[in-house]
Design a protein around this motif. Structure first.
Motif, PDB file in Angstrom:
ATOM      1  N   ALA A  16       0.822  -1.209   0.000  1.00  0.00           N
ATOM      2  CA  ALA A  16       0.000   0.000   0.000  1.00  0.00           C
ATOM      3  C   ALA A  16       0.855   1.257   0.000  1.00  0.00           C
ATOM      4  O   ALA A  16       0.508   2.260  -0.639  1.00  0.00           O
ATOM      5  N   LEU A  17       1.975   1.246   0.699  1.00  0.00           N
ATOM      6  CA  LEU A  17       2.844   2.421   0.747  1.00  0.00           C
ATOM      7  C   LEU A  17       3.478   2.699  -0.618  1.00  0.00           C
ATOM      8  O   LEU A  17       3.623   3.866  -1.012  1.00  0.00           O
ATOM      9  N   LEU A  18       3.840   1.648  -1.335  1.00  0.00           N
ATOM     10  CA  LEU A  18       4.593   1.819  -2.575  1.00  0.00           C
ATOM     11  C   LEU A  18       3.721   1.945  -3.813  1.00  0.00           C
ATOM     12  O   LEU A  18       4.186   2.415  -4.862  1.00  0.00           O
ATOM     13  N   ARG A  19       2.464   1.565  -3.717  1.00  0.00           N
ATOM     14  CA  ARG A  19       1.592   1.595  -4.893  1.00  0.00           C
ATOM     15  C   ARG A  19       1.477   2.988  -5.520  1.00  0.00           C
ATOM     16  O   ARG A  19       1.526   3.111  -6.749  1.00  0.00           O
ATOM     17  N   PRO A  20       1.349   4.072  -4.722  1.00  0.00           N
ATOM     18  CA  PRO A  20       1.267   5.408  -5.335  1.00  0.00           C
ATOM     19  C   PRO A  20       2.512   5.801  -6.122  1.00  0.00           C
ATOM     20  O   PRO A  20       2.461   6.712  -6.958  1.00  0.00           O
ATOM     21  N   LEU A  21       3.624   5.112  -5.875  1.00  0.00           N
ATOM     22  CA  LEU A  21       4.865   5.402  -6.603  1.00  0.00           C
ATOM     23  C   LEU A  21       5.003   4.542  -7.854  1.00  0.00           C
ATOM     24  O   LEU A  21       6.025   4.589  -8.540  1.00  0.00           O
ATOM     25  N   GLY A  22       3.974   3.743  -8.144  1.00  0.00           N
ATOM     26  CA  GLY A  22       4.010   2.888  -9.318  1.00  0.00           C
ATOM     27  C   GLY A  22       4.740   1.586  -9.117  1.00  0.00           C
ATOM     28  O   GLY A  22       5.030   0.863 -10.073  1.00  0.00           O
ATOM     29  N   ILE A  23       5.034   1.246  -7.858  1.00  0.00           N
ATOM     30  CA  ILE A  23       5.723  -0.004  -7.541  1.00  0.00           C
ATOM     31  C   ILE A  23       4.695  -1.006  -7.047  1.00  0.00           C
ATOM     32  O   ILE A  23       4.033  -0.778  -6.027  1.00  0.00           O
ATOM     33  N   ARG A  24       4.548  -2.115  -7.761  1.00  0.00           N
ATOM     34  CA  ARG A  24       3.558  -3.130  -7.428  1.00  0.00           C
ATOM     35  C   ARG A  24       4.248  -4.332  -6.785  1.00  0.00           C
ATOM     36  O   ARG A  24       5.120  -4.959  -7.392  1.00  0.00           O
ATOM     37  N   LEU A  25       3.847  -4.630  -5.570  1.00  0.00           N
ATOM     38  CA  LEU A  25       4.405  -5.770  -4.860  1.00  0.00           C
ATOM     39  C   LEU A  25       3.305  -6.824  -4.671  1.00  0.00           C
ATOM     40  O   LEU A  25       2.373  -6.602  -3.901  1.00  0.00           O
ATOM     41  N   PRO A  26       3.409  -7.970  -5.325  1.00  0.00           N
ATOM     42  CA  PRO A  26       2.429  -9.023  -5.082  1.00  0.00           C
ATOM     43  C   PRO A  26       2.729  -9.755  -3.774  1.00  0.00           C
ATOM     44  O   PRO A  26       3.411 -10.784  -3.736  1.00  0.00           O
ATOM     45  N   ILE A  27       2.243  -9.172  -2.683  1.00  0.00           N
ATOM     46  CA  ILE A  27       2.383  -9.770  -1.354  1.00  0.00           C
ATOM     47  C   ILE A  27       0.977 -10.035  -0.823  1.00  0.00           C
ATOM     48  O   ILE A  27       0.128  -9.144  -0.856  1.00  0.00           O
ATOM     49  N   TYR A  28       0.732 -11.245  -0.343  1.00  0.00           N
ATOM     50  CA  TYR A  28      -0.583 -11.572   0.201  1.00  0.00           C
ATOM     51  C   TYR A  28      -0.445 -11.944   1.671  1.00  0.00           C
ATOM     52  O   TYR A  28       0.455 -12.697   2.050  1.00  0.00           O
ATOM     53  N   PRO A  29      -1.343 -11.431   2.533  1.00  0.00           N
ATOM     54  CA  PRO A  29      -1.271 -11.733   3.959  1.00  0.00           C
ATOM     55  C   PRO A  29      -1.881 -13.096   4.274  1.00  0.00           C
ATOM     56  O   PRO A  29      -3.102 -13.265   4.223  1.00  0.00           O
ATOM     57  N   VAL A  30      -1.062 -14.069   4.583  1.00  0.00           N
ATOM     58  CA  VAL A  30      -1.541 -15.414   4.884  1.00  0.00           C
ATOM     59  C   VAL A  30      -1.536 -15.608   6.400  1.00  0.00           C
ATOM     60  O   VAL A  30      -0.491 -15.525   7.041  1.00  0.00           O
TER      61      VAL A  30
END
Length: 420
Positions: free
Chosen positions: A263-277
């Motif tokens: 969520a922090l990096l999304r506005p900068l155009g950085i997409r992290l596919p991390i899922y909370p398990v």
């Protein structure tokens, strides 16, 4: 005299605190920011406690797709995907399934093992330098078999990792009981096991808190109760961290926020596919009870681990895909309690258990995001999943070397965000 590089570390879980330590040891001027009132209160708080290069095989494997559908909706399953979570899982899930081929599994396993082994070495380095005590146990881990499938799968992993330097010993039932006599109740139900003598265990939360205290003593500016709002970037160069209290100018920044990184990096155009398990644990006080196990063990078929941590015994495991829901599912806790009482029917107080749940930041391939980004000065050290305690010190040491421009001992190519 050259001014020390200013580095801000975001997140004071085990990964972030270790990053702050290695950066401070490299003569950087370090600020560590954490929204909670103390270090290690999220996924590091009551995890399984195991430091296990032996568990370097990722969840994405050729066998797992059929089990996902077999276990769907079953409260007693080790790998529970709730139908309500499917919409949010779509992108991540597609990437996960693409990693389930034998070729991808083998490559990912080798990458994870190299990081885990390097990290265990780095943890021992930190302990030697600081003298931190954290209820460490150096007796390895025992993986128990209850069926032929567990035997076949575990041997396959052990043989793969053995080629990379992992030591292991195959044990029959009597060998398992000789190693850990307190498993006598399981004599008729287990078929044998594998002992990994080089694994370790310990209290990740205690280590995290004591290392954070040590960081403060060597000059790290540790700031608790401070929420990160955004990252300030100018011409693709990171310039400052904006929080709810301050604007912190910085030369570099390490994002070690686990599930909050995306969520922090999304506005900068950085997409992290991390899922909370979601994972669960139950902790039992030892007290005057004389039947507590001394050798940590993992029940391969049930995907549950049990470890003595000082004056407590912790049972942990299972995976639940249910988004960012942090509520404790009593059925999952009851399953862990039932398992513990099956193992140790002589435990005297059945009301003493303390349940906990935490969200593991999982990547599709099981490999954390470790390295630089398209923004100069912005680095990732996040997505360590269920192996955060195992991988923390090695990841931190590598990111510190990268930031100060030193050649990294660990090859970070497969851990970079680009191409994944």
């Amino acid at each position: 005299m050259t001014k020390p590089q200013k580095v801000t570390v975001l997140g004071a879980g085990i990964v972030g605190v270790a990053s702050a330590y290695f950066l401070a040891r490299a003569n950087c001027q370090v600020t560590l920011i954490e929204q909670n009132p103390e270090a290690g209160l999220e996924t590091s708080f009551a995890n399984g406690g195991l430091i296990t290069p032996s568990m370097s095989d990722p969840w994405a494997s050729p066998e797992i797709p059929r089990f996902i559908f077999k276990w769907m909706g079953r409260e007693d399953s080790p790998f529970l995907v709730r139908p309500s979570a499917l919409p949010g899982l779509l992108t991540w899930g597609v990437k996960f399934l693409r990693q389930c081929s034998q070729k991808a599994w083998l490559g990912n396993t080798k990458t994870i093992f190299r990081l885990c082994s390097y990290s265990k070495e780095s943890l021992n380095k930190v302990v030697a330098e600081t003298g931190i005590e954290y209820d460490a146990n150096l007796k390895g881990t025992l993986h128990l078999f209850r069926d032929q499938q567990s035997i076949d799968e575990t041997k396959r992993v052990a043989e793969t990792l053995s080629e990379l330097g992992l030591s292991y010993n195959i044990l029959d039932v009597e060998g398992c009981l000789d190693l850990e006599p307190r498993l006598a109740s399981q004599k008729e139900s287990i078929l044998g096991g594998i002992h990994y003598p080089d694994d370790e265990s310990g209290d990740a939360h205690l280590f995290c808190q004591r290392l954070a205290q040590h960081c403060a003593s060597i000059g790290v500016d540790v700031r608790y109760g401070e929420t990160i709002r955004t990252l300030e970037v100018d011409n693709d160069q990171l310039t400052a961290i904006l929080t709810d209290r301050d604007r912190i100018e910085t030369d570099s920044c390490v994002v070690a926020l686990g599930n909050e990184s995306s969520a922090l990096l999304r506005p900068l155009g950085i997409r992290l596919p991390i899922y909370p398990v979601k994972g669960y644990s139950v902790t039992f006080p030892v007290g005057a009870w004389s039947g507590a196990p001394n050798v940590p063990f993992a029940d391969t078929g049930r995907h549950i681990g049990c470890v003595r941590i000082g004056d407590r015994v912790r049972v942990a495991g299972t995976a639940e895909f249910t988004g960012y829901d942090r509520s404790i599912n009593p059925h999952r806790i009851d399953n862990l309690k039932k398992y513990f009482f099956e193992l140790f029917p002589d435990y005297p107080d059945r009301t003493a258990a303390e349940g906990w749940t935490g969200l593991r930041p999982m990547t599709p391939d099981g490999i954390p995001y470790l390295g630089g980004t398209s923004i100069k000065g912005l680095y990732l050290n996040t997505g360590h999943g269920h192996l955060g305690w195992t991988m923390a010190c090695g990841s931190a040491r590598a990111i510190a070397e990268l930031i100060i421009g030193q050649e990294t001992e660990l090859d970070l190519a497969a851990m970079a965000l680009e191409g994944r």
